[in-house]
Design a protein around this motif. Structure first.
Motif, PDB file in Angstrom:
ATOM      1  N   THR A   1       1.944 -28.171 -99.255  1.00 21.17           N
ATOM      2  CA  THR A   1       2.403 -29.554 -99.198  1.00 21.17           C
ATOM      3  C   THR A   1       3.657 -29.741 -98.357  1.00 21.17           C
ATOM      4  N   GLY A   2       4.382 -28.639 -98.065  1.00 17.46           N
ATOM      5  CA  GLY A   2       5.632 -28.722 -97.324  1.00 17.46           C
ATOM      6  C   GLY A   2       6.817 -29.158 -98.149  1.00 17.46           C
ATOM      7  N   GLU A   3       6.606 -29.433 -99.443  1.00 21.72           N
ATOM      8  CA  GLU A   3       7.697 -29.904-100.310  1.00 21.72           C
ATOM      9  C   GLU A   3       8.746 -28.817-100.515  1.00 21.72           C
ATOM     10  N   LEU A   4      10.011 -29.236-100.603  1.00 21.08           N
ATOM     11  CA  LEU A   4      11.119 -28.331-100.850  1.00 21.08           C
ATOM     12  C   LEU A   4      11.603 -28.454-102.291  1.00 21.08           C
TER      13      LEU A   4
ATOM     14  N   ASN B   1      11.731 -18.855 -93.654  1.00 16.42           N
ATOM     15  CA  ASN B   1      11.246 -17.485 -93.509  1.00 16.42           C
ATOM     16  C   ASN B   1       9.839 -17.466 -92.925  1.00 16.42           C
ATOM     17  N   LYS B   2       9.406 -16.279 -92.491  1.00 15.51           N
ATOM     18  CA  LYS B   2       8.129 -16.145 -91.803  1.00 15.51           C
ATOM     19  C   LYS B   2       6.962 -16.569 -92.686  1.00 15.51           C
ATOM     20  N   ALA B   3       7.015 -16.216 -93.973  1.00 19.07           N
ATOM     21  CA  ALA B   3       5.943 -16.595 -94.896  1.00 19.07           C
ATOM     22  C   ALA B   3       5.895 -18.093 -95.128  1.00 19.07           C
ATOM     23  N   GLY B   4       7.029 -18.773 -94.901  1.00 18.05           N
ATOM     24  CA  GLY B   4       7.085 -20.218 -95.067  1.00 18.05           C
ATOM     25  C   GLY B   4       7.291 -20.678 -96.488  1.00 18.05           C
ATOM     26  N   ASP B   5       7.565 -19.754 -97.420  1.00 14.54           N
ATOM     27  CA  ASP B   5       7.693 -20.155 -98.822  1.00 14.54           C
ATOM     28  C   ASP B   5       9.143 -20.322 -99.270  1.00 14.54           C
ATOM     29  N   MET B   6      10.105 -20.159 -98.361  1.00 12.97           N
ATOM     30  CA  MET B   6      11.515 -20.358 -98.694  1.00 12.97           C
ATOM     31  C   MET B   6      12.265 -20.840 -97.460  1.00 12.97           C
ATOM     32  N   ILE B   7      13.351 -21.586 -97.699  1.00 12.99           N
ATOM     33  CA  ILE B   7      14.292 -21.872 -96.632  1.00 12.99           C
ATOM     34  C   ILE B   7      15.675 -21.450 -97.113  1.00 12.99           C
ATOM     35  N   ALA B   8      16.501 -21.017 -96.175  1.00 14.59           N
ATOM     36  CA  ALA B   8      17.902 -20.677 -96.456  1.00 14.59           C
ATOM     37  C   ALA B   8      18.773 -21.714 -95.769  1.00 14.59           C
ATOM     38  N   ILE B   9      19.707 -22.290 -96.499  1.00 17.62           N
ATOM     39  CA  ILE B   9      20.532 -23.395 -96.003  1.00 17.62           C
ATOM     40  C   ILE B   9      21.983 -22.946 -95.966  1.00 17.62           C
ATOM     41  N   GLY B  10      22.613 -23.100 -94.808  1.00 16.73           N
ATOM     42  CA  GLY B  10      24.030 -22.795 -94.667  1.00 16.73           C
ATOM     43  C   GLY B  10      24.855 -24.051 -94.846  1.00 16.73           C
ATOM     44  N   ASP B  11      25.470 -24.208 -96.007  1.00 20.73           N
ATOM     45  CA  ASP B  11      26.290 -25.389 -96.297  1.00 20.73           C
ATOM     46  C   ASP B  11      27.720 -25.118 -95.846  1.00 20.73           C
ATOM     47  N   GLN B  12      28.109 -25.785 -94.756  1.00 17.20           N
ATOM     48  CA  GLN B  12      29.354 -25.468 -94.051  1.00 17.20           C
ATOM     49  C   GLN B  12      30.605 -25.611 -94.906  1.00 17.20           C
ATOM     50  N   THR B  13      30.843 -26.793 -95.426  1.00 21.39           N
ATOM     51  CA  THR B  13      32.123 -27.051 -96.081  1.00 21.39           C
ATOM     52  C   THR B  13      32.234 -26.358 -97.430  1.00 21.39           C
ATOM     53  N   SER B  14      31.141 -26.303 -98.182  1.00 17.30           N
ATOM     54  CA  SER B  14      31.176 -25.597 -99.464  1.00 17.30           C
ATOM     55  C   SER B  14      31.004 -24.091 -99.290  1.00 17.30           C
ATOM     56  N   ALA B  15      30.759 -23.633 -98.059  1.00 20.17           N
ATOM     57  CA  ALA B  15      30.750 -22.202 -97.702  1.00 20.17           C
ATOM     58  C   ALA B  15      29.780 -21.385 -98.542  1.00 20.17           C
ATOM     59  N   ASN B  16      28.587 -21.953 -98.770  1.00 18.67           N
ATOM     60  CA  ASN B  16      27.584 -21.222 -99.552  1.00 18.67           C
ATOM     61  C   ASN B  16      26.251 -21.192 -98.826  1.00 18.67           C
ATOM     62  N   VAL B  17      25.461 -20.175 -99.152  1.00 13.40           N
ATOM     63  CA  VAL B  17      24.071 -20.095 -98.713  1.00 13.40           C
ATOM     64  C   VAL B  17      23.196 -20.445 -99.903  1.00 13.40           C
TER      65      VAL B  17
END
Length: 369
Positions: free
Chosen positions: A351-354, A326-342
């Motif tokens: 720190t850049g840590e997830l 996201n623009k603020a940089g405090d979250m990422i959204a991950i599209g997991d293909q086979t398990s069909a979840n976000v």
């Protein structure tokens, strides 16, 4: 054949309130969804499904034009694909309405806007072509160009490199060139953009056999190109020089997406790569490092753009084909293909840590890798 996959785009302009944001998700079942991420009164986050719209085919990519509030969605269905343009009305909570639909060749896996948002370029993986369109799209639109990509014979990995396989089209930071990672031909193809939107081929950068360049991203200052390689499970760092209306790439670094530059587990396939500030991230599909989930690799960047491996963290599902920050940089959204979840994951902007995971939602049927 890729089945039950999805890709998504996190749309920070579509803020519904100070505690929520809308996301768009496409799924290979032919459906496009809108989701809302909310910060609840107890401080926890939740993802909810707002709308779904069946458009058919295999919608494989989402390109958002904020100036016209339009999504451009290519169809990966082989041989009979149609890129669709959808307008998004924020007043109706991200509901989609069709604004244009043009007939094109199939196999479209990614597209991008160029020429001040006047044109659209699409990479057609299975049909070994790049097509371009003048916008807006209508039912009478025909391609501005169909560029056939050739190679002299099978590559180092014949079952994956039997033909040219462009996997993305990238607009360079100056807006004057398109770069195309070609997984089949082990090339980064380069095209100069003309004043009428026509593309002219420039000399390609040739990778080592069996590299399989797939997706790319530029550094924050636009001087470095990072390319994720599906077959070698690596990320390459390139310096970019502009000379005589050409781009020259110079490889500066190659790292795998695992600790201590280790070889990836058998079956792993690197997918997308994204840069945020002084950090870069790459998706590892089918590495099962957090079984049954796969991983996202994180790297820090020094002052000249070279990578240093940080760690891998859970992708929150299986086969993370796509992700966005996201623009603020405090979250990422991950599209997991086979398990069909976000999966929504926290990101430390310093720190850049997830991690940790904040929310997850399955949008459709679980698939088979």
């Amino acid at each position: 054949m890729r089945r039950h996959s999805f890709s998504f785009l996190l749309l920070s302009p579509l803020l519904t309130s100070s505690h929520g944001a809308n996301l768009f998700v496409s799924h290979y079942s032919g459906t496009v969804y809108t989701l809302t991420l909310s910060n609840n009164s107890d401080g926890a986050y939740s993802l909810t499904l707002n709308t779904s719209l069946y458009i058919g085919g295999q919608p494989s990519w989402l390109t958002w034009d904020s100036s016209t509030r339009t999504l451009y969605i290519p169809d990966e269905t082989e041989y009979f694909g149609t890129p669709n343009a959808w307008s998004v009305a924020a007043a109706t909570n991200g509901a989609l309405s069709l604004t244009g639909k043009a007939t094109a060749i199939g196999g479209g896996v990614a597209n991008t806007l160029y020429g001040n948002h006047q044109y659209l370029a699409t990479a057609h993986y299975d049909l070994s072509q790049i097509t371009t369109f003048k916008l807006p799209l209508t039912s009478s639109s025909t391609p501005l160009q169909k560029i056939a990509l050739n190679m002299t014979g099978p590559g180092t990995v014949p079952n994956r490199q039997n033909a040219a396989h462009p996997h993305e089209v990238l607009l360079d930071p100056t807006g004057a060139f398109l770069l195309v990672p070609d997984l089949g031909a082990d090339q980064i193809r380069i095209y100069q953009i003309g004043s009428t939107g026509l593309l002219t081929a420039c000399p390609s950068y040739f990778e080592l056999g069996g590299t399989g360049p797939r997706h790319g991203a530029f550094s924050a200052n636009g001087s470095i190109l990072y390319v994720a390689n599906e077959l070698s499970n690596s990320v390459h760092t390139f310096g970019m020089a502009y000379n005589n209306s050409r781009i020259t790439l110079k490889k500066l670094q190659s790292l795998t997406t695992f600790p201590k530059n280790a070889t990836a587990p058998t079956g792993t396939k690197v997918a997308e790569v994204h840069v945020k500030d002084n950090f870069i991230y790459a998706a590892n599909r089918n590495d099962l490092s957090f079984s049954p989930s796969d991983s996202i690799a994180s790297f820090s960047l020094n002052s000249v753009g070279l990578m240093a491996f940080m760690n891998i963290t859970s992708s929150g599902g299986w086969h993370p084909r796509t992700f966005d920050i996201n623009k603020a940089g405090d979250m990422i959204a991950i599209g997991d293909q086979t398990s069909a979840n976000v999966a929504i994951v926290k990101r430390n902007i310093t720190t850049g840590e997830l991690g940790p995971q904040l929310a997850s939602l399955r949008v459709s049927t679980v698939g088979t890798a």
